[in-house]
Design a protein around this motif. Structure first.
Motif, short mmCIF file in Angstrom:
data_model
loop_
_atom_site.label_atom_id
_atom_site.label_comp_id
_atom_site.label_asym_id
_atom_site.label_seq_id
_atom_site.Cartn_x
_atom_site.Cartn_y
_atom_site.Cartn_z
N VAL A 11 -17.21 27.96 48.05
CA VAL A 11 -16.64 28.80 47.15
C VAL A 11 -15.69 29.90 47.64
O VAL A 11 -16.32 30.44 48.61
CB VAL A 11 -17.46 29.34 46.12
N GLU A 15 -13.03 32.99 43.94
CA GLU A 15 -13.85 32.53 42.98
C GLU A 15 -15.29 32.94 42.83
O GLU A 15 -15.61 33.13 41.76
CB GLU A 15 -14.07 30.88 43.32
N ARG A 16 -15.82 33.57 43.87
CA ARG A 16 -17.05 34.22 44.06
C ARG A 16 -16.93 35.56 43.17
O ARG A 16 -17.76 35.98 42.51
CB ARG A 16 -17.33 34.55 45.44
N ILE A 57 -13.90 24.48 38.32
CA ILE A 57 -14.34 24.46 40.07
C ILE A 57 -15.79 24.00 40.21
O ILE A 57 -16.73 24.69 40.13
CB ILE A 57 -14.28 25.92 40.76
N ARG A 63 -17.62 23.40 42.57
CA ARG A 63 -18.43 24.00 43.47
C ARG A 63 -19.31 25.05 42.97
O ARG A 63 -20.56 25.54 43.50
CB ARG A 63 -17.83 24.31 44.57
N VAL A 64 -18.65 25.47 41.81
CA VAL A 64 -19.62 26.77 41.20
C VAL A 64 -20.53 26.32 40.31
O VAL A 64 -20.48 26.14 39.02
CB VAL A 64 -18.60 27.55 40.34
#
Length: 888
Positions: A424, A428-429, A473, A475-476
């Protein structure tokens, strides 16, 4: 012109006026949009879900135009007249929006109720010609209060508000008695009294059946067959409940007759949800038939389930499936029950996922009835897997229903839901951290007390943004989604430790043992307990008229010496019943495995009971499960894994926070708190904060920097008071200090991820909220875990001042001798307190007095003068058993 015929010209008018800048044209547009909404709502009965959505959209656009129009001081008379029309329209459109949201079946149930309450608030509709609109909005507001009272509202307070609104609406119709609108008010009063039960009826001086029969007479005279149908259903509910109280066959016949009459007036294709609800109600009554009742019930429920399709009927389908699944379970039709539970559990998870506020998520997790709760459905499905020999699936399914609201909060707040290198980006984080922190702030404000509807809306927006981020996203993703659980992920990290997971159903029970390193459930580690049912645990808790239950004995314990002795007897009885029902056989298997420590995930009411104190009745010397094992507790396996990670992280470097209150203005004093703080602080090498120094501000300032937090004070009586606790306009205290106290909100706003241990040396701090789904573990333990603490010591009932002070000083002395294992330290302290004589307990104070600490002289004197030196004053479980450790 009928409503359908009116739609076309109204739509064209609204389109032509779209974007009009002229004030007069805007006024016409408002009228056209309002009429369009009215036409959508009037087009069919019952109104279709799509028509309600179109009506809401029309009214919302009309209201937007109203808000767009500025009021002009000193304007021309024509403009003043327009201003008056705009203001007049404002409240009338809001009233219509309240009515539309009252009829809405799509979207979040809680959000719909919130919209009804918002749009029906402070309406000024005083014109005689608008009486019907004013009454209809009042009825919608009353229904919103009544409907939110289950699971997510304020219980009796909401019921009382609803009744006052319905009665007010009825008074507004003076002179129109016998009209449909008057009958609507009577129907709502009757339905609310039916919801409230006998106690509320006695206060109100009314009878639900009388109100419903008055409404029935009016509807029948006016030819309102559809409304007559609803009254028949409510009268069926009334006599059905009365039948359960009286066991009278004539009352049962009345109930069924009303349901059958309702079916004669109802077409299934016109009102599928209403038709299905009647089938469910008949199924419940059929269980009281002398013969063949369960077959009739299953047949009716199958018909209801087949009818309840589509997202707008998801809640009713879930209830019917839950009922059907448990009936099939009772008939030992495991495969068929499994299919129904899988469907119902998927609906429950979806409902929780769609809910936005804390109250909405609680209500979604609880369902309409306990068997339809998220935990109840998971247990039913797990029991099917257990009976079919699919043990891994049974255990992981059971875990998926345990404290899921807590699990969801922990997954997203612990490191913003990310673990390891997820790929991420920093942006995004940052977005994820922003969303989760803002959600946590708003949820903290909503945890206890009445909250602002604007906060609910903001929370809904933020949760929607979080869901959108996860979808955008992939991956989140928080680790360990419930459906991806494995037995290996649930097994304890420490050798010699086992996870103990009880499984309860209405049909029977089992206990799963998962030892360190287990990758699958071993069949020999699943102990069957056919008599360990939901009803058996409820019997321990509720008791019966001849013998008090756990709750009744506890609440009456301070009424006199006899009541105190009954409570002590009930504690011993329950410890014996727990041993005979489950703990004895469990202990034997754990001995075979060489287990020295267990972590229990209590369920279905076991959360209130001291499993660690379970003991055989026939032993001469004091002995219980705790003599063989170190016992700790945890709401879910996920919470245990997270607590273990927190335990292994570096603790805060500041001094321990040791604080308490001994003197109160309006509460009994706690005279032993000063000595408790002195002993604990001396052991931990810190300075205690007593009474006026233990302020809310100071505690909140020091708490995040303390490796250990020890609080000794009065606990608030919130767990047993049910929904009354949530009636306060500001978050009420749950730990009482001198000037105010600490609330759930105060604790949830703290970052306690560096706190190794929280000890709550106060009454009832380990109880869960009695009015909410018990398996969700709502309470102080839950809150401190959410805030980041690794472990919490708390109490299952009210604790005695002197014995608690002794136990706590021994507990902290033990911590240094048990490699800082709080569960083992607490176990040894409890057994020490149980087995110690007056002489050995007094020696604790004597040693300190010899060091010049004369403040312990009164405690020493009281102990030595209280009875013979060889007497064990605190051997009863009432003194040493209430404390439990949750976490790692």
């Amino acid at each position: 012109m009928g409503p359908t015929a009116a739609l076309s010209p109204l739509c064209k008018a609204a389109q032509l006026l779209d974007g009009a800048r002229d004030v007069g044209a805007q006024a016409v547009a408002i009228e056209a949009l309002t009429s369009l909404g009215d036409a959508y709502l009037a087009r069919s009965r019952p109104v279709s879900a799509d028509d309600v959505e179109l009506a809401i959209a029309s009214y919302t656009e009309a209201l937007r135009l109203v808000y767009k129009r500025p009021l002009n001081d000193g304007a021309k008379p024509a403009d003043v007249r327009l201003d008056f029309l705009f203001v007049r329209n404002h409240d009338r459109i809001r009233a219509r929006l309240a009515i539309a949201y009252d009829r809405r079946v799509l979207g979040s149930h809680e959000e719909n109720l919130s919209q009804v309450l918002e749009h029906s608030d402070s309406l000024e509709i005083d014109d005689e010609g608008d009486t019907e609109l004013r009454v209809a909005a009042r009825l919608a507001r009353g229904r919103a209060y009544r409907d939110r009272s289950v699971g997510s509202g304020l219980g009796p307070m909401d019921i009382g508000i609803a009744l006052s609104l319905f009665r007010e609406a009825s008074r507004w119709l003076e002179g129109r008695e016998g009209s449909d609108l008057w009958a609507d008010a009577q129907t709502e009063i009757g339905a609310t009294l039916l919801r409230a039960g006998g106690a509320q009826q006695a206060v109100a001086g009314e009878n639900a059946a009388d109100c419903l029969h008055r409404a029935m007479t009016a509807y029948t005279r006016n030819g309102s067959l559809r409304k007559t149908t609803r009254v028949h259903v409510l009268l069926g509910d009334y006599y059905g409940e009365h039948c359960a109280d009286t066991d009278g066959e004539d009352v049962l016949d009345k109930a069924i007759d009303h349901y059958l009459q309702a079916l004669t007036f109802m077409r299934m294709d016109e009102d599928r949800a209403g038709w299905a609800r009647i089938q469910v109600s008949v199924a419940r009554l059929a269980l009281g038939f002398p013969t063949g009742g369960i077959d009739v019930a299953i047949e009716r429920l199958e018909a209801a389930v087949d009818t309840l399709t589509g997202p707008e009927r998801a809640a009713d389908r879930r209830e019917a499936l839950a009922f059907l699944g448990h009936l099939l379970l009772r008939e030992r039709r495991w495969d068929e029950a499994l299919e129904r539970f899988e469907d119902a559990l998927a609906l429950a998870r979806s409902s929780v996922g769609q809910a936005r506020s804390v109250a909405g998520r609680r209500a979604a997790a609880a369902g309409f009835r306990p068997e339809g709760s998220l935990a109840g459905l998971a247990s039913g499905l797990a029991y099917c897997y257990f009976q079919l020999g699919r043990l891994d699936e049974a255990l992981t399914t059971l875990e998926s229903g345990k404290a899921q609201l807590l699990t969801d909060a922990l997954r997203w707040t612990e490191g913003a839901g990310l673990s390891g290198d997820t790929g991420v980006t920093a942006g995004e984080r940052a977005e994820l951290t922003r969303l989760t922190s803002q959600i946590r702030e708003l949820e903290a404000a909503q945890y206890g007390g009445i909250h602002d509807s604007q906060d609910t809306r903001r929370l809904g927006v933020l949760r929607g943004q979080l869901a959108s981020l996860v979808e955008r996203i992939p991956r989140v993703q928080p680790a360990r989604e419930p459906e991806h659980l494995t037995v290996a992920a649930m097994s304890p990290a420490e050798p010699g430790t086992a996870l103990v997971v009880p499984l309860l159903s209405p049909t029977g029970g089992a206990v799963f043992i998962v030892a360190h390193g287990d990758e699958h459930v071993a069949p020999e580690n699943v102990l069957a307990f056919p008599s360990l049912t939901n009803a058996a645990v409820l019997q321990w808790l509720a008791g019966e008229e001849a013998a008090p239950g756990w709750f009744s004995a506890y609440t009456e314990r301070n009424d006199g010496l006899r009541e105190w002795e009954l409570w002590q007897d009930r504690v011993l009885d329950v410890c014996g019943e727990l041993w005979e029902a489950v703990a004895g056989k469990l202990r034997d298997r754990l001995r075979e495995l060489g287990t020295s420590s267990i972590v229990v995930i209590p369920t279905a009411g076991l959360q209130f009971l001291p499993i660690h104190a379970a003991a055989p009745r026939d032993t001469a010397a004091p002995w219980c499960l705790l003599d063989d094992l170190t016992v700790s507790y945890i709401p879910s396996a996920y919470a245990l894994a997270l607590a273990a990670r927190r335990r292994d992280r570096p603790a805060a470097r500041g001094p321990a926070l040791v604080a308490g209150v001994s003197r109160y203005d309006s509460l009994p004093p706690l005279p032993n708190v000063p000595e408790e703080l002195d002993m604990v602080a001396a052991t931990l090498g810190s300075s205690p904060l007593l009474d006026g120094r233990a302020t809310r501000t100071e505690l909140l300032r020091r708490m995040p920097a303390a490796p250990i937090v020890h609080l000794a004070c009065h606990g608030a009586d919130w767990a047993l008071t049910g929904a009354r606790f949530r009636m306060a306009w500001t978050p009420p205290p749950v730990l009482r200090l001198q000037e105010s106290g600490l609330s759930f909100e105060d604790i949830l706003r703290q970052d306690l991820r560096s706190v190794r241990l929280v000890s709550l040396s106060a009454c009832d701090t380990g109880m869960v909220d009695l009015s909410l789904s018990w398996d969700e573990a709502e309470g102080l333990i839950n809150v401190f875990l959410q805030a980041g603490a690794a472990a919490v010591v708390s109490s299952l009932w009210a604790v005695e001042d002197r014995s608690t002070a002794l136990l706590m000083q021994r507990f902290y002395d033990n911590l240094t001798g048990h490699d800082a294992d709080p569960a083992a330290a607490l176990r040894d302290a409890q057994l020490w307190l149980r087995d110690s004589t007056r002489a050995s307990l007094a020696a604790v104070y004597e040693a300190r007095i010899e060091q010049g600490q004369t403040q312990f002289l009164p405690a020493y004197t009281n102990l030595m003068l209280g009875g013979p030196p060889d007497e064990r004053p605190f051997s009863h479980p009432c003194y040493w058993a209430p404390f439990i450790l949750t976490g790692a």
